[in-house]
Design an enzyme around this catalytic site. Sequence first.
Site, PDB file in Angstrom:
ATOM      1  CD  GLU A 140      -3.041   1.441   2.217  1.00 15.76           C
ATOM      2  OE1 GLU A 140      -2.452  -0.037   3.228  1.00 15.76           O
ATOM      3  OE2 GLU A 140      -3.442   2.018   2.781  1.00 15.76           O
ATOM      4  NE  ARG A 157       3.474  -8.634   9.453  1.00 21.28           N
ATOM      5  CZ  ARG A 157       3.192  -7.710   9.000  1.00 21.28           C
ATOM      6  NH1 ARG A 157       3.726  -6.558   9.839  1.00 21.28           N
ATOM      7  NH2 ARG A 157       1.987  -7.196   8.188  1.00 21.28           N
ATOM      8  CE  LYS A 209       3.859   0.025   5.107  1.00 25.64           C
ATOM      9  NZ  LYS A 209       2.529  -0.104   4.124  1.00 25.64           N
TER      10      LYS A 209
HETATM   11  P1  ATP Z   1       1.880  -1.719   8.168  1.00 24.04           P
HETATM   12  O1  ATP Z   1       0.973  -2.957   8.957  1.00 24.04           O
HETATM   13  O2  ATP Z   1       2.687  -2.032   8.698  1.00 24.04           O
HETATM   14  O3  ATP Z   1       1.467  -0.964   7.517  1.00 24.04           O
HETATM   15  P2  ATP Z   1       1.856  -3.303   5.208  1.00 24.04           P
HETATM   16  O4  ATP Z   1       2.230  -5.033   6.315  1.00 24.04           O
HETATM   17  O5  ATP Z   1       0.108  -3.480   6.285  1.00 24.04           O
HETATM   18  O6  ATP Z   1       3.018  -2.790   6.928  1.00 24.04           O
HETATM   19  P3  ATP Z   1       1.980  -3.247   2.954  1.00 24.04           P
HETATM   20  O7  ATP Z   1       2.430  -2.038   2.311  1.00 24.04           O
HETATM   21  O8  ATP Z   1       0.708  -3.559   2.844  1.00 24.04           O
HETATM   22  O9  ATP Z   1       2.134  -3.152   4.367  1.00 24.04           O
HETATM   23  O10 ATP Z   1       2.687  -4.665   2.550  1.00 24.04           O
HETATM   24  C1  ATP Z   1       3.151  -5.050   1.225  1.00 24.04           C
HETATM   25  C2  ATP Z   1       3.244  -6.658   1.583  1.00 24.04           C
HETATM   26  O11 ATP Z   1       4.186  -6.589   2.738  1.00 24.04           O
HETATM   27  C3  ATP Z   1       2.142  -7.328   2.477  1.00 24.04           C
HETATM   28  O12 ATP Z   1       2.104  -8.180   1.140  1.00 24.04           O
HETATM   29  C4  ATP Z   1       2.258  -7.618   3.866  1.00 24.04           C
HETATM   30  O13 ATP Z   1       2.438  -8.571   4.081  1.00 24.04           O
HETATM   31  C5  ATP Z   1       4.869  -7.592   3.354  1.00 24.04           C
HETATM   32  N1  ATP Z   1       4.711  -7.133   4.600  1.00 24.04           N
HETATM   33  C6  ATP Z   1       4.742  -5.862   5.388  1.00 24.04           C
HETATM   34  N2  ATP Z   1       5.905  -6.263   6.662  1.00 24.04           N
HETATM   35  C7  ATP Z   1       6.403  -7.529   6.834  1.00 24.04           C
HETATM   36  C8  ATP Z   1       7.251  -7.531   7.431  1.00 24.04           C
HETATM   37  N3  ATP Z   1       7.438  -7.830   8.695  1.00 24.04           N
HETATM   38  N4  ATP Z   1       7.555  -9.367   6.824  1.00 24.04           N
HETATM   39  C9  ATP Z   1       7.032 -10.093   6.419  1.00 24.04           C
HETATM   40  N5  ATP Z   1       6.547  -9.337   4.868  1.00 24.04           N
HETATM   41  C10 ATP Z   1       5.946  -7.511   5.502  1.00 24.04           C
HETATM   42 MG    MG Z   2      -1.407  -3.862   4.677  1.00 25.61          MG
END
Ligand code: ATP
Ligand code: MG
Length: 762
Positions: free
Chosen positions: A32, A258, A268
């Site tokens: 996102e 994750r 984030k």
């Molecule tokens: P946040 O919860 O901090 O906003 P997010 O996971 O929602 O982060 P996205 O931009 O939706 O952020 O993530 C893009 C992709 O990266 C998703 O498929 C998510 O599963 C993966 N991702 C995000 N954080 C991690 C992590 N710590 N380990 C592995 N994959 C991750």
């Molecule tokens: Mg997300």
Amino acid sequence: MTSKASDFIRDIIDADLESGKRTEVRTRFPPEPNGYLHIGHAKSICLNFGLAQQYGGTCNLRFDDTNPAKEDQEYVDSICADVRWLGFDFGSEALFASDYFEKFYEIAVSLIKRGKAYVCSLNEEEIRAYRGSLKDAGKDSPHRTRTVDENLDLFGRMRAGEFEDGAHVLRAKIDMRASNMKMRDPLLYRIRHQPHHRTGDTWCIYPMYDFAHPLEDAIEGITHSICTLEFENNRPLYDWVVANSGLSNVPEQIEFARLGLDYTVMSKRKLLQLVEQGHVSGWDDPRMLTISGMRRRGYRPEAIVRFCDLIGVSKNNSTVDMGKLEYAVRDDLNPIAPRVMAVLRPIRLTITNYEEGKSESLTVPFFPPDIGKPGEREVLFGKNLYIEATDFEEEPSKGFRRMAPGRWIRLRYGYCVRCDEAVKDEAGNVTEVRCTFDDSTLGGSAPEGEKVWGIIHWVNAADARSAEVRIYDRLFKSANPDAGGNFLDYLNVDSLETLKAFVEPGVLGEGVGPRFQFERQGYFIPDSVDSRPDALIFNRVIGLKDSWAKRDVEEPAKPIEHTKSARSVTRPKSRSKAEIRAAARERNRKLAERFARYQDVGLSEGDADVLSGSIAWGDRLEALATAGVSWELGAKWLLNEHPRDDDEPIPFASEASEFLAVIEASESRISTAAARALWTELAKERGSAEERIRSQGLEQVSDDASIQPIVDKVVADNPGKVEAYKGGKHALMGFFVGQVMRASQGKANAEKVKELLATALN
Ligand code: ATP
Ligand code: MG
């Protein structure tokens, strides 16, 4: 390409290809665009793009841009750049969910026509109440029986902008009694009169993630849709959406754990907070574990990819040791970084019997023999040199093996010298050592009958280049800054040290670098933002050894006053946030009035400042106060826990006040960490705190019988630390508590844990 060890995802893919269920592998990485990518995203990128490479398939970079409020082009650009920098190819351009908005709409219309979706006009609170709980089945919405024509009409008018935000939603008609709450007529569309960073004002209804995501995957022909574990419960809905979409491709959702890394925060929202509050210089601050931060720090993409290979993928959430990442970085740089000499904390070394004005040119290799790489440079040797202050002790302590009065030591690649005297400044600091050299010792032989104590590096004063050197350490002092309380309390205030150093001119040679090993010091790279050829600034990428493995104090002795000390480690850039807030108050009387009033009701000036710095922030506090929350409590939770970019201040207030009432009523009922996570969740999704505590099993475990075995195991697994604790290192208690808390997945009551540990360790 490195050969990848197998894991459960590769096993699934192998089986799919073998059985003929799939003939190809198509994955995607779906960020996102609401922040910069971090090391956790790197894990997902390496996995998804790595699978495509390994199986000769494709991987799309697709922006999941279905929530206009928090998204921005700046993030899109940085994400594209980061993925490319990591070395992955996403074809000629990135894809966007917003490009499919029309298609999503058509599918929604077709669901309505087939009686599988309806417009619901309950408000949010009612929808929640009708949904029931884990224990109680939900109730059908009174609008569930609307006719197809009525639904088509209303949905069309939702799109046309006839209704306000929240007036209606489109819901899937599935089953209000389903045991999986996600299946109780989930929302598909909501009204949002908000411009989108790509589609502008074209839309005022936006699809929900659970509707959009599976459709994006199906449209793009994705075969394996890999996401993190928290989406496990969404899978039946994912499958339902695809099955009812009329699209022929059926992707499969697979969940993995994750990445969590110790000594850092990964959300984030928290990264944004570090940036916005000036605890770091920006998203690319070299201490941030964002991709852009690691790039500026000097990590190579190869190291990050190798780290991701090293940790692999699994189904169990766990926290990875930061030492592993640092190991991967060191291991990557060792064979490629030319060695040069630099003195980071200089004192002068004068060779009294060396001819004034003379200099000798020494030819020295860039790499040691074990690396076996060619390359050499000329280094000048003369009467006046610099050495490290730490390589001299006037009254050498036991175990100190370098320079002291009367001792001979060798200057790396050069002569042996004997220290005759130390010169001090008025404050008593040694500023210069005066030595005699033996001209028969160049190239290896020791002075006749003398012991040589060690070899030290040096830089020739006549042609040394001065440079600023920035020594970075971990941004957090504690292994688990998310353990409880405010994560900012665990900031490492010593995470940036700036030194005035001297480096040999070899660092400016053609075709070498940009990364170097400064002998005995670590790996360094010119800072990509601030360094100039006439004003060199080097970042330390990483030290030569893991200096944290030895440290046993894991928790700060007392929380750091983050508003003052942590800020002083970074220099303010252009206009600070505080100045922006002050200016906003000057323009807006309402804000100025709030600033005064918040202090009257007892908030500190600093907190009042932040909360009166923008309308949105103040509105949130006011809404909480109106819902009956005390000013102090409201301010505390907003400042510490509330997402900085949240756009829905007011409807959240009633949930928040219920939540705070629950938390305050019984502090020990759920852990601080769980409470904080819950707050964030409620801000995003709403809901009853009470219900979530029950349905997610967040209640703390306080009985001895459950906690004792974990305590025993942690004690048994860490004999060295137990001994140190018994020897008086009581600061280790934090470490032990952290281990037990982690093993209990945060559910153990921390007070109880301390009590049982105290008994076990004494
Ligand atoms: P946040 O919860 O901090 O906003 P997010 O996971 O929602 O982060 P996205 O931009 O939706 O952020 O993530 C893009 C992709 O990266 C998703 O498929 C998510 O599963 C993966 N991702 C995000 N954080 C991690 C992590 N710590 N380990 C592995 N994959 C991750
Ligand atoms: Mg997300």
